[in-house]
Scaffold this active site. Sequence first.
Site, mmCIF file in Angstrom:
data_model
loop_
_atom_site.group_PDB
_atom_site.id
_atom_site.type_symbol
_atom_site.label_atom_id
_atom_site.label_comp_id
_atom_site.label_asym_id
_atom_site.label_seq_id
_atom_site.Cartn_x
_atom_site.Cartn_y
_atom_site.Cartn_z
ATOM 1 N N HIS A 1 74.005 54.022 -52.742
ATOM 2 C CA HIS A 1 72.599 53.938 -53.155
ATOM 3 C C HIS A 1 72.325 55.015 -54.202
ATOM 4 O O HIS A 1 71.925 56.135 -53.880
ATOM 5 C CB HIS A 1 71.671 54.106 -51.942
ATOM 6 C CG HIS A 1 70.211 53.904 -52.272
ATOM 7 N ND1 HIS A 1 69.449 52.902 -51.722
ATOM 8 C CD2 HIS A 1 69.379 54.567 -53.117
ATOM 9 C CE1 HIS A 1 68.215 52.967 -52.200
ATOM 10 N NE2 HIS A 1 68.144 53.973 -53.043
ATOM 11 N N ASP B 1 70.816 54.122 -61.888
ATOM 12 C CA ASP B 1 71.426 54.232 -63.218
ATOM 13 C C ASP B 1 71.173 55.541 -63.958
ATOM 14 O O ASP B 1 72.094 56.202 -64.405
ATOM 15 C CB ASP B 1 71.009 53.036 -64.097
ATOM 16 C CG ASP B 1 69.511 52.725 -64.067
ATOM 17 O OD1 ASP B 1 68.753 53.544 -63.508
ATOM 18 O OD2 ASP B 1 69.116 51.673 -64.605
ATOM 19 N N TRP C 1 55.833 61.273 -57.304
ATOM 20 C CA TRP C 1 56.303 60.032 -57.920
ATOM 21 C C TRP C 1 55.868 59.921 -59.372
ATOM 22 O O TRP C 1 56.555 59.325 -60.195
ATOM 23 C CB TRP C 1 55.841 58.810 -57.111
ATOM 24 C CG TRP C 1 56.861 58.436 -56.079
ATOM 25 C CD1 TRP C 1 56.989 58.958 -54.830
ATOM 26 C CD2 TRP C 1 57.932 57.482 -56.235
ATOM 27 N NE1 TRP C 1 58.057 58.382 -54.188
ATOM 28 C CE2 TRP C 1 58.650 57.471 -55.018
ATOM 29 C CE3 TRP C 1 58.340 56.633 -57.257
ATOM 30 C CZ2 TRP C 1 59.759 56.647 -54.808
ATOM 31 C CZ3 TRP C 1 59.446 55.807 -57.050
ATOM 32 C CH2 TRP C 1 60.145 55.829 -55.838
ATOM 33 N N PHE D 1 61.969 59.114 -65.783
ATOM 34 C CA PHE D 1 62.673 57.911 -66.250
ATOM 35 C C PHE D 1 62.088 57.408 -67.571
ATOM 36 O O PHE D 1 62.808 56.984 -68.465
ATOM 37 C CB PHE D 1 62.622 56.806 -65.185
ATOM 38 C CG PHE D 1 63.458 57.126 -63.985
ATOM 39 C CD1 PHE D 1 64.844 57.156 -64.083
ATOM 40 C CD2 PHE D 1 62.884 57.420 -62.761
ATOM 41 C CE1 PHE D 1 65.640 57.466 -62.988
ATOM 42 C CE2 PHE D 1 63.668 57.727 -61.660
ATOM 43 C CZ PHE D 1 65.045 57.757 -61.772
ATOM 44 N N GLY E 1 61.057 51.237 -57.476
ATOM 45 C CA GLY E 1 59.741 51.816 -57.771
ATOM 46 C C GLY E 1 59.086 52.245 -56.470
ATOM 47 O O GLY E 1 59.531 51.861 -55.388
ATOM 48 N N HIS F 1 65.363 47.978 -51.083
ATOM 49 C CA HIS F 1 64.621 49.146 -50.625
ATOM 50 C C HIS F 1 63.618 48.639 -49.585
ATOM 51 O O HIS F 1 62.938 47.639 -49.826
ATOM 52 C CB HIS F 1 63.809 49.751 -51.773
ATOM 53 C CG HIS F 1 64.588 50.645 -52.673
ATOM 54 N ND1 HIS F 1 65.533 50.183 -53.545
ATOM 55 C CD2 HIS F 1 64.553 51.997 -52.842
ATOM 56 C CE1 HIS F 1 66.051 51.204 -54.217
ATOM 57 N NE2 HIS F 1 65.478 52.320 -53.809
ATOM 58 N N GLU G 1 60.549 52.823 -47.280
ATOM 59 C CA GLU G 1 60.591 54.194 -47.821
ATOM 60 C C GLU G 1 59.145 54.693 -47.851
ATOM 61 O O GLU G 1 58.545 54.892 -48.902
ATOM 62 C CB GLU G 1 61.202 54.174 -49.237
ATOM 63 C CG GLU G 1 61.434 55.566 -49.829
ATOM 64 C CD GLU G 1 61.907 55.514 -51.288
ATOM 65 O OE1 GLU G 1 61.978 54.411 -51.854
ATOM 66 O OE2 GLU G 1 62.194 56.586 -51.854
ATOM 67 N N HIS H 1 66.982 53.198 -47.681
ATOM 68 C CA HIS H 1 66.146 54.172 -46.962
ATOM 69 C C HIS H 1 65.850 53.771 -45.511
ATOM 70 O O HIS H 1 66.252 54.451 -44.592
ATOM 71 C CB HIS H 1 64.837 54.473 -47.704
ATOM 72 C CG HIS H 1 65.056 55.052 -49.058
ATOM 73 N ND1 HIS H 1 65.529 56.324 -49.236
ATOM 74 C CD2 HIS H 1 64.917 54.523 -50.304
ATOM 75 C CE1 HIS H 1 65.652 56.573 -50.533
ATOM 76 N NE2 HIS H 1 65.299 55.488 -51.199
ATOM 77 N N ASP I 1 70.743 58.734 -53.999
ATOM 78 C CA ASP I 1 69.607 58.183 -54.739
ATOM 79 C C ASP I 1 69.621 58.581 -56.222
ATOM 80 O O ASP I 1 70.102 57.808 -57.045
ATOM 81 C CB ASP I 1 68.296 58.596 -54.065
ATOM 82 C CG ASP I 1 67.217 57.514 -54.190
ATOM 83 O OD1 ASP I 1 67.517 56.450 -54.746
ATOM 84 O OD2 ASP I 1 66.087 57.728 -53.727
ATOM 85 N N ASP I 2 69.082 59.755 -56.532
ATOM 86 C CA ASP I 2 69.010 60.212 -57.925
ATOM 87 C C ASP I 2 69.365 61.688 -58.001
ATOM 88 O O ASP I 2 68.530 62.513 -58.400
ATOM 89 C CB ASP I 2 67.589 59.998 -58.465
ATOM 90 C CG ASP I 2 67.175 58.540 -58.430
ATOM 91 O OD1 ASP I 2 67.526 57.799 -59.355
ATOM 92 O OD2 ASP I 2 66.536 58.136 -57.439
#
Lengths: 500, 500
Positions: A104, A107, A192, A199, A314, A341, A344, A369, A426-427
């Site tokens: 998970h 990009d 968020w 991004f 998102g 997802h 979450e 999640h 995740d990121d």
Amino acid sequence: MRAVIFLLYFYSVYASDIDEYFDKRYKILKSESRLSLGGNVSLSDKEAAVNICLMHYKFKEVDYWFDNPRYFNCSRHYFNYKQYIKTSKVFRIIQDMPKGAALHVHDMGLLGPDYLMNITYQDNLYVCFDNNLHLIFANAPPKSPCDGKWQLMSKARSFSNNVTKFDADLRNHFTLFVKNPDTVYPSIRETWRAFMKFFFTVQPMLSYRPVWEQYFYDALKKFREDNIMYLEVRSILPNLYELDGTVYDPIVTAKTYKKVIKNFTKVHRDFFGAKLIYAPPRKVDRSKLEEYLELAKRIKQEMPDTFAGFDLVGQEDLGSPLIEFVPQLLESRKELNYFFHAGETDWYGTLTDENLVDAVLLGAKRLGHAYALPKHPQVLNEIIKKDIGLEVNVISNAVLSLVRDIRNHPLSAFLAHGLPVVLSSDDPGVWEADPLSEDFYIAFVAVASRLSDLRLLKQLAINSLKYSALDSISKDDALRKFNYKWNEFIDNFNCSKYQH
Amino acid sequence: MRAVIFLLYFYSVYASDIDEYFDKRYKILKSESRLSLGGNVSLSDKEAAVNICLMHYKFKEVDYWFDNPRYFNCSRHYFNYKQYIKTSKVFRIIQDMPKGAALHVHDMGLLGPDYLMNITYQDNLYVCFDNNLHLIFANAPPKSPCDGKWQLMSKARSFSNNVTKFDADLRNHFTLFVKNPDTVYPSIRETWRAFMKFFFTVQPMLSYRPVWEQYFYDALKKFREDNIMYLEVRSILPNLYELDGTVYDPIVTAKTYKKVIKNFTKVHRDFFGAKLIYAPPRKVDRSKLEEYLELAKRIKQEMPDTFAGFDLVGQEDLGSPLIEFVPQLLESRKELNYFFHAGETDWYGTLTDENLVDAVLLGAKRLGHAYALPKHPQVLNEIIKKDIGLEVNVISNAVLSLVRDIRNHPLSAFLAHGLPVVLSSDDPGVWEADPLSEDFYIAFVAVASRLSDLRLLKQLAINSLKYSALDSISKDDALRKFNYKWNEFIDNFNCSKYQH
């Protein structure tokens, strides 16, 4: 920890009662231990020796925190303690350990701000400052809307008079990290917003085709260096472009993944590969979703080996809940594997929360999640019955405002109940974490039981392949290769390496 | 919340598939709703009308928070938002609602600082300031050790030149409330230190016999005003004393409870009564525990109707775990009912955490907190099998550093799984909360599902009697009286009362 000695003969209660008591007690704890994730793994003698070293250091850390809770970092915001993780011996062992796959990850969140800063030193990058930072590669000043003036980054930088400050300011756009997270991110909304802004800022820079390709190649490199052998990457598949303004279809972006994976695995033969999950933004209407699904099917047709499936991304609270797309998603489920997802959120009893129900009913192979799962006993039953993998990302959930003290993360209950957990990150680039080792570390020392040991870590690594989108032959192959790497790690393990 | 409309005819997927999908979806959500606490309560027409009013206001609050998470108070420290609770219409409805019993409250934490301040205006109170505040009633200067000078409070106050400031400083000793909790209470250690200091400070003042009696009488009054009809109070049973220095045996303290309960119920015929759980500090050795158990048995013998059972108190992480006392506690379990604190910890896999196992194996009738329960699937099975009540105290757990964002409290999962929860308030006076309404309110709007309604509240109230230590005849009687009060509340309910 406290030692307990029993002076049984002092008490008139029958010794047999006490024996029976401790027998029952042992059985409960034993059965909880067996049920917990990794509880059925048996360790070889060599693994047991590694485990002794690992647990020696784990107990030292955890017991120090138990005795000195003020120094237990993981009850605070990740940004307040991330710099200390590197000093942990447990962390260093985990870094060296083969961890299987990261299933998970997104990009443009794979690599951190230092990598992105290097990109800004490439030729032909134009920059424009207004309320936002705009970055586009081009061979002439871009015409994209911006309230400021487009200029070459190289010129902007040299005209700045203070390159250090210029770069420091620029770098702030490429990370969520701040020194005062509690002030900057008072709620999930602000977090968020900053996350989406990240991004929004990097996408135009990264979607320059050569940069996109190099970025993913370098990401695979970085993940491999963190002892990860396989990736499933979710991508929104942005339109890539060339310096002359040529813009490609998203299918080209998908093909880029295939090409880079091929190139990378050719050079790094021990790396098993990667697959693509097409995961466009969820805040869309039904006709847009139809387009998404059509594209997903085209990609699948063109590159069935690389394409793993479909998801939507998102902030779940703000995007469309899955229920809005049930007819379309039902229709496409014969052709597409889903990796939604779901859950979450901290908002119990909302449509966001109910995404868990729809994700499972739509046949998702794994859930992203599943943070809200403890509130859904029937969904839990379905997950166990259908053996649906749960992609847990502890640092992400902490940074993105779902939980503060990480010991309250539902992962502890997932592990206790032996649910099919895979850990991912995740990121990691967005919060400047390692590809996967920090998530493993925090889960291991701060979320899992004090008593959870190498068996948990091994099971988590195995799960990451078991619940991957690989077909069964490839999966066996991947597991064989993982075992080879694992045994190599065990054979070469030297506890004294971590002494200092 | 978002509306969802289905334009099914647009899609080629068979309508029957979609019907089947929504049928399954409905069944899952329905069965989760049924399983959840209160899910089997059916509302009369009148109750349904009250429910509409209640849920109108609940949705307004919750949906506002969902849309504006920055204003969702319950993700912050309780001290940062407690003053806003009183403005909530849901809270005011809950205040008016009969809530049954408070089963987990502590002797000296029932009333707040304003009440304690009034006591300091009584005659014969001596005060001495050193690093701590010392307070003793006496008819001559006390000889208790203190590095400062003992003087009458009345004199100290009038010599202070600034009574307002003197009283404000004094009041700070009688509360954990501060305006900057994150700074003052960085970890559970500092919180519990302040919490223990509170008891250390007030105990010598409160254990003056007439004050002790009046305090408990006034506490019953305050709880009754909060629409609570029955209490089970845990007491360490301190030695009471008289002005002349006479010190009584703890059995006298126990008898005081019996006397006050009798006096109070004589005047307030609608109040059902109270029982005593003897709950001395857990940080002791085995011989001290033997003394405790002997005393408990003596009290039981002397006042079987008032005595409910035995528990141990104090920070679980620091005190002795139950396993240290297994032989003694096993021996006494035929004579004593246990109501153990267990699992009031975030430390998974420690001896503290394992208290849950011992509490259940020792036959506890209810568990105090059981915060760590999600990590113990086998203990959970035992709890369901034996129908053991879980005494949950959400504000306490937040104030005492177990959880920040209250949505991460395990109560949400307990409610979802329909576990036998009773809500209580632990030490509401210490954090200046209402006797029980604030705990109900926070559990209802911030921990339970958005969709949980009056049925949950009613079930929680019923549970508080069902899981009480009352014998079965008294329990039936209490439930009958509760129903009378409940129907009165429903019959007299006027939604417009809460409009402004």
